[in-house]
Write a protein that holds these residues in place. Sequence first.
Motif, PDB file in Angstrom:
ATOM      1  N   ILE A  50       0.733  -1.196  -0.271  1.00 13.38           N
ATOM      2  CA  ILE A  50       0.056  -0.046   0.082  1.00 13.38           C
ATOM      3  C   ILE A  50       0.945   1.220   0.084  1.00 13.38           C
ATOM      4  O   ILE A  50       1.845   1.381   1.011  1.00 13.38           O
ATOM      5  N   ASP A  51       0.693   2.094  -0.937  1.00  8.97           N
ATOM      6  CA  ASP A  51       1.296   3.404  -1.153  1.00  8.97           C
ATOM      7  C   ASP A  51       2.941   3.285  -1.145  1.00  8.97           C
ATOM      8  O   ASP A  51       3.677   3.477  -0.293  1.00  8.97           O
ATOM      9  N   PRO A  52       3.280   2.519  -2.463  1.00  7.21           N
ATOM     10  CA  PRO A  52       4.720   2.258  -2.572  1.00  7.21           C
ATOM     11  C   PRO A  52       5.525   3.564  -2.418  1.00  7.21           C
ATOM     12  O   PRO A  52       6.848   3.183  -2.076  1.00  7.21           O
ATOM     13  N   ALA A  74      -0.904  -7.367  -5.160  1.00  7.16           N
ATOM     14  CA  ALA A  74      -1.289  -6.107  -5.776  1.00  7.16           C
ATOM     15  C   ALA A  74      -0.436  -4.900  -5.110  1.00  7.16           C
ATOM     16  O   ALA A  74      -0.025  -5.001  -3.778  1.00  7.16           O
ATOM     17  N   ILE A  75      -0.161  -3.984  -5.952  1.00  2.00           N
ATOM     18  CA  ILE A  75       0.306  -2.848  -5.438  1.00  2.00           C
ATOM     19  C   ILE A  75      -0.917  -1.570  -5.528  1.00  2.00           C
ATOM     20  O   ILE A  75      -1.599  -1.322  -6.496  1.00  2.00           O
ATOM     21  N   MET A  76      -1.015  -1.147  -4.176  1.00  3.70           N
ATOM     22  CA  MET A  76      -2.451  -0.479  -3.853  1.00  3.70           C
ATOM     23  C   MET A  76      -2.027   1.214  -3.583  1.00  3.70           C
ATOM     24  O   MET A  76      -1.364   1.096  -2.676  1.00  3.70           O
ATOM     25  N   CYS A  77      -2.674   2.004  -4.274  1.00  5.22           N
ATOM     26  CA  CYS A  77      -2.102   3.513  -4.073  1.00  5.22           C
ATOM     27  C   CYS A  77      -3.527   4.079  -3.722  1.00  5.22           C
ATOM     28  O   CYS A  77      -4.457   3.954  -3.981  1.00  5.22           O
ATOM     29  N   THR A  78      -3.412   4.743  -2.502  1.00  5.35           N
ATOM     30  CA  THR A  78      -4.432   5.465  -1.773  1.00  5.35           C
ATOM     31  C   THR A  78      -4.842   6.752  -2.840  1.00  5.35           C
ATOM     32  O   THR A  78      -5.974   7.251  -2.897  1.00  5.35           O
ATOM     33  N   HIS A  79      -3.756   7.476  -3.327  1.00  5.23           N
ATOM     34  CA  HIS A  79      -3.854   8.698  -4.057  1.00  5.23           C
ATOM     35  C   HIS A  79      -2.834   8.780  -4.944  1.00  5.23           C
ATOM     36  O   HIS A  79      -1.778   7.981  -4.817  1.00  5.23           O
ATOM     37  N   THR A  80      -2.820   9.936  -5.852  1.00  4.17           N
ATOM     38  CA  THR A  80      -1.613   9.808  -6.712  1.00  4.17           C
ATOM     39  C   THR A  80      -0.648  11.140  -6.484  1.00  4.17           C
ATOM     40  O   THR A  80      -0.214  11.927  -7.566  1.00  4.17           O
ATOM     41  N   ALA A  88       5.111   2.946  -7.879  1.00  3.52           N
ATOM     42  CA  ALA A  88       4.146   1.715  -8.246  1.00  3.52           C
ATOM     43  C   ALA A  88       4.643   0.996  -9.480  1.00  3.52           C
ATOM     44  O   ALA A  88       4.696  -0.206  -9.836  1.00  3.52           O
ATOM     45  N   ALA A  89       4.936   1.842 -10.561  1.00  4.62           N
ATOM     46  CA  ALA A  89       5.357   1.209 -11.922  1.00  4.62           C
ATOM     47  C   ALA A  89       6.849   0.419 -11.734  1.00  4.62           C
ATOM     48  O   ALA A  89       6.813  -0.803 -12.065  1.00  4.62           O
ATOM     49  N   PRO A  90       7.653   0.919 -11.049  1.00  4.33           N
ATOM     50  CA  PRO A  90       9.094   0.308 -11.201  1.00  4.33           C
ATOM     51  C   PRO A  90       8.788  -1.113 -10.071  1.00  4.33           C
ATOM     52  O   PRO A  90       9.520  -1.885 -10.601  1.00  4.33           O
ATOM     53  N   LEU A  91       8.033  -1.004  -9.041  1.00  2.00           N
ATOM     54  CA  LEU A  91       7.945  -2.049  -8.285  1.00  2.00           C
ATOM     55  C   LEU A  91       7.132  -3.043  -8.906  1.00  2.00           C
ATOM     56  O   LEU A  91       7.450  -4.339  -8.949  1.00  2.00           O
ATOM     57  N   SER A 117       3.010  17.469  -5.746  1.00  5.57           N
ATOM     58  CA  SER A 117       2.073  17.587  -7.081  1.00  5.57           C
ATOM     59  C   SER A 117       1.709  16.217  -7.410  1.00  5.57           C
ATOM     60  O   SER A 117       2.283  15.083  -6.791  1.00  5.57           O
ATOM     61  N   PHE A 118       0.795  16.121  -8.559  1.00  4.37           N
ATOM     62  CA  PHE A 118       0.380  14.822  -8.857  1.00  4.37           C
ATOM     63  C   PHE A 118       1.381  13.931  -9.852  1.00  4.37           C
ATOM     64  O   PHE A 118       2.292  14.410 -10.505  1.00  4.37           O
ATOM     65  N   ASP A 119       1.330  12.797  -9.625  1.00  8.55           N
ATOM     66  CA  ASP A 119       2.118  11.720 -10.382  1.00  8.55           C
ATOM     67  C   ASP A 119       1.353  11.295 -11.779  1.00  8.55           C
ATOM     68  O   ASP A 119       0.307  10.745 -11.852  1.00  8.55           O
ATOM     69  N   THR A 120       2.173  11.990 -12.825  1.00  5.55           N
ATOM     70  CA  THR A 120       1.522  11.648 -14.249  1.00  5.55           C
ATOM     71  C   THR A 120       2.111  10.467 -14.652  1.00  5.55           C
ATOM     72  O   THR A 120       1.455  10.050 -15.911  1.00  5.55           O
ATOM     73  N   THR A 121       2.892   9.610 -13.964  1.00  3.85           N
ATOM     74  CA  THR A 121       3.149   8.194 -14.511  1.00  3.85           C
ATOM     75  C   THR A 121       2.211   7.009 -14.171  1.00  3.85           C
ATOM     76  O   THR A 121       2.324   6.183 -14.563  1.00  3.85           O
ATOM     77  N   TYR A 122       1.217   7.353 -13.137  1.00  7.37           N
ATOM     78  CA  TYR A 122       0.398   6.565 -12.650  1.00  7.37           C
ATOM     79  C   TYR A 122      -0.396   5.884 -13.526  1.00  7.37           C
ATOM     80  O   TYR A 122      -1.378   6.624 -14.241  1.00  7.37           O
ATOM     81  N   ALA A 123      -0.617   4.620 -13.665  1.00  8.20           N
ATOM     82  CA  ALA A 123      -1.291   3.858 -14.562  1.00  8.20           C
ATOM     83  C   ALA A 123      -1.839   2.646 -14.075  1.00  8.20           C
ATOM     84  O   ALA A 123      -1.274   1.525 -14.306  1.00  8.20           O
ATOM     85  N   PRO A 124      -2.952   2.544 -13.327  1.00  8.32           N
ATOM     86  CA  PRO A 124      -3.574   1.393 -12.725  1.00  8.32           C
ATOM     87  C   PRO A 124      -4.109   0.330 -13.755  1.00  8.32           C
ATOM     88  O   PRO A 124      -4.548   0.535 -14.674  1.00  8.32           O
ATOM     89  N   ASP A 125      -3.906  -1.086 -13.251  1.00 10.45           N
ATOM     90  CA  ASP A 125      -4.367  -2.142 -13.918  1.00 10.45           C
ATOM     91  C   ASP A 125      -5.809  -2.198 -13.669  1.00 10.45           C
ATOM     92  O   ASP A 125      -6.561  -2.686 -14.618  1.00 10.45           O
TER      93      ASP A 125
END
Length: 293
Positions: A50-52, A74-80, A88-91, A117-125
């Motif tokens: 949770i929250d890598p 699962a790699i789980m994010c509360t927000h971005t 998240a992506a490298p993990l 600031s916001f993470d522009t790389t975040y791409a959830p499955d």
Amino acid sequence: MGIPEKPWPTGLSEQAEPLVRRVLAPNPSPYTYTGTQTYIVGAESDVAVIDPGPDEAAHLDALMAAIGDAKVAAIMCTHTHRDHSPAAAPLAKLTGAPIIGCAPLILEVDGPRSDESFDTTYAPDRVLEDGEQMTGTGWTLTAIHTPGHTSNHLCFALEESGALFTGDHVMGWSTSVVVPPDGNMGDYMASLDRLYARADDGKDRVYYAAHGAPIEKPRQLVRGMIGHRRQRENQIVRLLAEEPRSIEDLVPAMYKGLDPRLTGAAGMSVKAHLLDLESRGMAQCSGDIWQTI
């Protein structure tokens, strides 16, 4: 609350309870306290992360060491925000695990930023709807939608132990910053009310926030946070009743002895309150001057 003296347990895997470990990332700041806490939920066979946290090589190495031979389900994010989701992506690349949790969100905010600031790389499955669950061996995590700090914020409830992972919605060291236009004070208060009702029903025994110590009296803390926000709102209404003011005028009148580094954060919170008052027909703005209605 001030940042505690070093040493901090950066990079160490700490057992919070039988199904929960935490690893502190090396990203301390006035907005992240001693750093972002990544939580590993589960036992030896399979886990959720949770929250890598930030994409920092030392933090990824620490997470991989803590995960060991377990499968990452699962790699789980509360927000971005950038202190929560960029790893998240490298993990996922290192473990083959899917990224599951909050929705993606990219938002450009004009003016000085007071929060990550916001993470522009975040791409959830997979994006979890409110009440949806992720399960593993001996653990179940339920998504609880808690918009406000950001519009895509989630908390995760560990059903087996009564722990709630609160991200930045409720923290163990400070109140959350609500930054418009994505951050919304009305939504934030409604989400606090929802968490208070859960705590009042005995659903959540302890909160594990992304920043700060575990919260062992969640009902009491959330009640205090709701009261604090209402006091701030009343303070704004009282000051505007005296005379129309700008946000720049309101901040020093409201926050005595404020650390100059936090002026932007205070201004954003005041703006969030004003926009909420405006939406409820209690205030209006002309140029940069606000007044009550």
